[in-house]
Design a protein around this motif. Structure first.
Motif, PDB file in Angstrom:
ATOM      1  N   VAL A 187       0.808  -1.215   0.000  1.00  0.00           N
ATOM      2  CA  VAL A 187       0.000   0.000   0.000  1.00  0.00           C
ATOM      3  C   VAL A 187       0.844   1.268   0.000  1.00  0.00           C
ATOM      4  O   VAL A 187       0.592   2.195  -0.774  1.00  0.00           O
ATOM      5  N   VAL A 188       1.841   1.356   0.860  1.00  0.00           N
ATOM      6  CA  VAL A 188       2.628   2.581   0.974  1.00  0.00           C
ATOM      7  C   VAL A 188       3.344   2.883  -0.344  1.00  0.00           C
ATOM      8  O   VAL A 188       3.336   4.021  -0.815  1.00  0.00           O
ATOM      9  N   ALA A 189       3.925   1.877  -0.961  1.00  0.00           N
ATOM     10  CA  ALA A 189       4.614   2.087  -2.244  1.00  0.00           C
ATOM     11  C   ALA A 189       3.628   2.557  -3.311  1.00  0.00           C
ATOM     12  O   ALA A 189       3.938   3.457  -4.100  1.00  0.00           O
ATOM     13  N   LEU A 221       0.589   2.578   7.183  1.00  0.00           N
ATOM     14  CA  LEU A 221       1.565   3.514   7.743  1.00  0.00           C
ATOM     15  C   LEU A 221       2.128   3.017   9.066  1.00  0.00           C
ATOM     16  O   LEU A 221       3.307   3.201   9.352  1.00  0.00           O
ATOM     17  N   ALA A 222       1.288   2.393   9.860  1.00  0.00           N
ATOM     18  CA  ALA A 222       1.754   1.874  11.153  1.00  0.00           C
ATOM     19  C   ALA A 222       2.853   0.839  10.965  1.00  0.00           C
ATOM     20  O   ALA A 222       3.755   0.734  11.795  1.00  0.00           O
ATOM     21  N   VAL A 252       7.773   8.345   3.842  1.00  0.00           N
ATOM     22  CA  VAL A 252       7.765   9.762   4.204  1.00  0.00           C
ATOM     23  C   VAL A 252       6.843  10.544   3.268  1.00  0.00           C
ATOM     24  O   VAL A 252       6.062  11.383   3.721  1.00  0.00           O
ATOM     25  N   ARG A 253       6.885  10.249   1.984  1.00  0.00           N
ATOM     26  CA  ARG A 253       5.982  10.924   1.037  1.00  0.00           C
ATOM     27  C   ARG A 253       4.526  10.680   1.415  1.00  0.00           C
ATOM     28  O   ARG A 253       3.706  11.590   1.392  1.00  0.00           O
ATOM     29  N   VAL A 254       4.218   9.467   1.760  1.00  0.00           N
ATOM     30  CA  VAL A 254       2.844   9.136   2.144  1.00  0.00           C
ATOM     31  C   VAL A 254       2.485   9.817   3.460  1.00  0.00           C
ATOM     32  O   VAL A 254       1.412  10.403   3.597  1.00  0.00           O
ATOM     33  N   LEU A 255       3.387   9.782   4.431  1.00  0.00           N
ATOM     34  CA  LEU A 255       3.118  10.428   5.711  1.00  0.00           C
ATOM     35  C   LEU A 255       2.864  11.923   5.523  1.00  0.00           C
ATOM     36  O   LEU A 255       1.937  12.483   6.124  1.00  0.00           O
ATOM     37  N   ASP A 293      -1.573  11.347  16.716  1.00  0.00           N
ATOM     38  CA  ASP A 293      -0.809  10.359  17.475  1.00  0.00           C
ATOM     39  C   ASP A 293       0.638  10.262  16.999  1.00  0.00           C
ATOM     40  O   ASP A 293       1.558  10.138  17.810  1.00  0.00           O
ATOM     41  N   ALA A 294       0.848  10.320  15.679  1.00  0.00           N
ATOM     42  CA  ALA A 294       2.213  10.248  15.139  1.00  0.00           C
ATOM     43  C   ALA A 294       3.055  11.421  15.629  1.00  0.00           C
ATOM     44  O   ALA A 294       4.210  11.244  16.039  1.00  0.00           O
ATOM     45  N   ILE A 295       2.476  12.604  15.620  1.00  0.00           N
ATOM     46  CA  ILE A 295       3.203  13.791  16.099  1.00  0.00           C
ATOM     47  C   ILE A 295       3.432  13.699  17.606  1.00  0.00           C
ATOM     48  O   ILE A 295       4.529  13.985  18.095  1.00  0.00           O
TER      49      ILE A 295
END
Length: 185
Positions: A17-19, A60-61, A100-103, A123-125
């Motif tokens: 998914v991320v790719a 992402l997790a 990183v691009r996805v995030l 939550d990530a921040i």
């Protein structure tokens, strides 16, 4: 009766998914083309993840670095500067750029009112601020560790985004190093 989840298949789907989003973008994400790329159907993606947003959050997790470990046992400014610099370089030079691009896209989408990624982004921040502020607090020379952690995280995120957009490695590296040096003495 619902079909049980195939956990190996689920993990395989998350890995792709991320790719896919890094290549195609989040704004126009549609389950059918994503499913076709992953060799499944949109119905199966919903079966495994419930919603498109939950699929992305879970993907992402799987990519999230262990931020607590990155700053664990840091007790001096030199070590913290080195770890932040290494983190910047690993995420700005292409090795970590897909996630990183996805995030960065997710963080942008989280700014929208009632955005589906708001909780994940928050939550990530928070995880990053908490871990970095704890390391800054251990150094004892930093006034207001939480504010300095916020400044460093937001600044480095912006510089990484600049690098991904412009490709200017020399200028962005200088900027990141200056940000780190000026805030961790």
């Amino acid at each position: 009766m619902a079909r049980p989840l195939d956990h190996a298949k689920r993990a395989e789907l998350l890995a792709g998914v991320v790719a896919y989003i890094a290549d195609h973008g989040l704004a126009e994400l549609s389950l059918r083309p994503l499913a076709a790329e992953l060799g499944t159907s949109s119905r199966m993606l919903i079966h495994y993840f419930g919603t498109k947003e939950e699929l992305l959050v879970q993907a992402l997790a799987t990519q999230r670095p262990d931020i607590a470990a990155l700053f664990a046992e840091v007790t001096d400014a030199e070590t913290l500067r080195a770890r932040l610099t290494a983190f910047f370089e690993a995420n700005a030079d292409g090795r970590g750029s897909a996630s990183v691009r996805v995030l960065l896209q997710v963080l942008g989408a989280a700014c929208a009112p009632a955005g589906p990624y708001a909780r994940y982004a928050h939550d990530a921040i928070a995880v990053f601020v908490t871990a970095l502020a704890a390391a800054l607090d251990r150094i004892d020379a930093i006034d207001d560790p939480e504010a300095v952690a916020t400044l460093l995280i937001s600044g480095l995120r912006g510089i990484i985004q600049d690098r991904l957009i412009t490709g200017d490695a020399e200028r962005t590296t200088r900027a990141a190093r200056r940000l780190i040096e000026q805030n961790i003495r």
